[in-house]
Design a protein around this motif. Structure first.
Motif, mmCIF file in Angstrom:
data_model
loop_
_atom_site.group_PDB
_atom_site.id
_atom_site.type_symbol
_atom_site.label_atom_id
_atom_site.label_comp_id
_atom_site.label_asym_id
_atom_site.label_seq_id
_atom_site.Cartn_x
_atom_site.Cartn_y
_atom_site.Cartn_z
ATOM 1 N N THR A 65 0.851 -1.178 0.000
ATOM 2 C CA THR A 65 0.000 0.000 0.000
ATOM 3 C C THR A 65 0.893 1.236 0.000
ATOM 4 O OG1 THR A 65 -1.721 -1.160 1.211
ATOM 5 C CG2 THR A 65 -1.812 1.232 1.282
ATOM 6 N N TRP A 72 -6.714 2.435 3.908
ATOM 7 C CA TRP A 72 -7.049 1.317 3.020
ATOM 8 C C TRP A 72 -6.442 0.033 3.562
ATOM 9 C CZ3 TRP A 72 -4.678 -2.614 0.473
ATOM 10 C CH2 TRP A 72 -5.452 -3.318 -0.457
ATOM 11 N N THR A 73 -7.222 -1.034 3.555
ATOM 12 C CA THR A 73 -6.703 -2.352 3.900
ATOM 13 C C THR A 73 -7.310 -3.382 2.953
ATOM 14 O OG1 THR A 73 -8.435 -2.723 5.540
ATOM 15 C CG2 THR A 73 -6.335 -1.900 6.357
ATOM 16 N N GLY A 74 -6.520 -4.377 2.651
ATOM 17 C CA GLY A 74 -7.025 -5.494 1.870
ATOM 18 C C GLY A 74 -7.692 -6.485 2.808
ATOM 19 N N GLU A 75 -8.866 -6.958 2.452
ATOM 20 C CA GLU A 75 -9.589 -7.940 3.263
ATOM 21 C C GLU A 75 -9.321 -9.324 2.686
ATOM 22 O OE1 GLU A 75 -11.232 -7.166 6.059
ATOM 23 O OE2 GLU A 75 -10.673 -5.080 5.731
ATOM 24 N N ILE A 76 -8.740 -10.186 3.493
ATOM 25 C CA ILE A 76 -8.325 -11.507 3.049
ATOM 26 C C ILE A 76 -9.071 -12.553 3.868
ATOM 27 C CG2 ILE A 76 -6.363 -13.086 2.860
ATOM 28 C CD1 ILE A 76 -4.661 -10.390 2.780
ATOM 29 N N GLY A 77 -9.645 -13.516 3.185
ATOM 30 C CA GLY A 77 -10.312 -14.619 3.862
ATOM 31 C C GLY A 77 -9.399 -15.823 3.923
ATOM 32 N N HIS A 90 -10.858 -13.912 8.981
ATOM 33 C CA HIS A 90 -10.631 -12.760 8.096
ATOM 34 C C HIS A 90 -9.388 -12.027 8.575
ATOM 35 C CE1 HIS A 90 -14.489 -12.893 5.956
ATOM 36 N NE2 HIS A 90 -14.952 -13.387 7.085
ATOM 37 N N LEU A 91 -8.690 -11.453 7.627
ATOM 38 C CA LEU A 91 -7.462 -10.738 7.925
ATOM 39 C C LEU A 91 -7.489 -9.417 7.168
ATOM 40 C CD1 LEU A 91 -4.464 -10.730 8.934
ATOM 41 C CD2 LEU A 91 -3.913 -11.914 6.815
ATOM 42 N N ALA A 92 -7.182 -8.333 7.850
ATOM 43 C CA ALA A 92 -7.057 -7.021 7.215
ATOM 44 C C ALA A 92 -5.567 -6.700 7.132
ATOM 45 C CB ALA A 92 -7.788 -5.962 8.026
ATOM 46 N N GLN A 94 -2.562 -4.118 5.150
ATOM 47 C CA GLN A 94 -2.201 -3.016 4.261
ATOM 48 C C GLN A 94 -1.032 -3.400 3.376
ATOM 49 O OE1 GLN A 94 -1.663 0.587 6.662
ATOM 50 N NE2 GLN A 94 -3.318 1.397 5.418
#
Length: 176
Positions: A65, A72-77, A90-92, A94
């Protein structure tokens, strides 16, 4: 790099399993890390308007990022290996890397380095994908019950056993 991984993981990651050199557990993470650094990271230094960049290879990903962006963060499952159509966590993130290894998607492809019960999957979050991928594979190769998730295991992560039991760690400390 394979020799360093063997040493750092105390023999859990071994690119010479079954007598043949097979560095795929290293190469995929290293290749993605190199592509992000060489081709995607420079895009954040331009006036392109991009906020973040990332590359996913087989579910393992490296994210970056723009430093000036804080919202902003990417949401990762993280897939549940016992119910592959479900998200377990779930993982947030950057910037950093996430790697998951296990037997659910690719079958039995990891040479277990210890006896006993093994994780169905291991997810590792670190700064670079090479390290995350090495350790995710190493942790699946280890004994789920006796593995020490102390200072030698980098980053943060999650192990999942066949019975659904989990083990988690955060920066060198196991979280209960």
């Amino acid at each position: 790099m394979a020799e360093t991984a063997l040493k750092d993981t105390h023999g859990l990651f071994n690119a010479w399993y079954t007598g043949f050199y097979d560095p795929i557990g290293l190469v995929k993470g290293w290749g993605i890390t190199q592509c992000v650094a060489r081709f995607l990271a420079p895009l954040l230094a331009t006036d392109s308007g991009l906020v973040a960049v990332g590359l996913n290879g087989g579910g393992d990903m490296q994210l970056l990022t723009r430093e000036s962006v804080t919202d902003w963060t990417g949401e990762i499952g993280i897939q549940d290996p016992n119910q592959p159509d479900q998200v377990l966590a779930h993982l947030a993130l950057q910037s950093g890397a996430v790697a998951t290894s296990g037997i659910v998607s690719r079958g039995e492809h990891i040479a277990y380095q210890t006896a006993g019960r093994h994780a169905l999957s291991a997810t590792v979050v670190t700064e670079d994908l090479t390290t995350a991928d090495i350790w995710a594979t190493a942790l699946v190769a280890a004994n789920f019950d006796t593995l020490d998730l102390g200072q030698s295991v980098p980053g943060t992560g999650l192990l999942v056993a066949a019975n659904g039991e989990t083990r988690r760690w955060f920066l060198g400390q196991e979280v209960v």
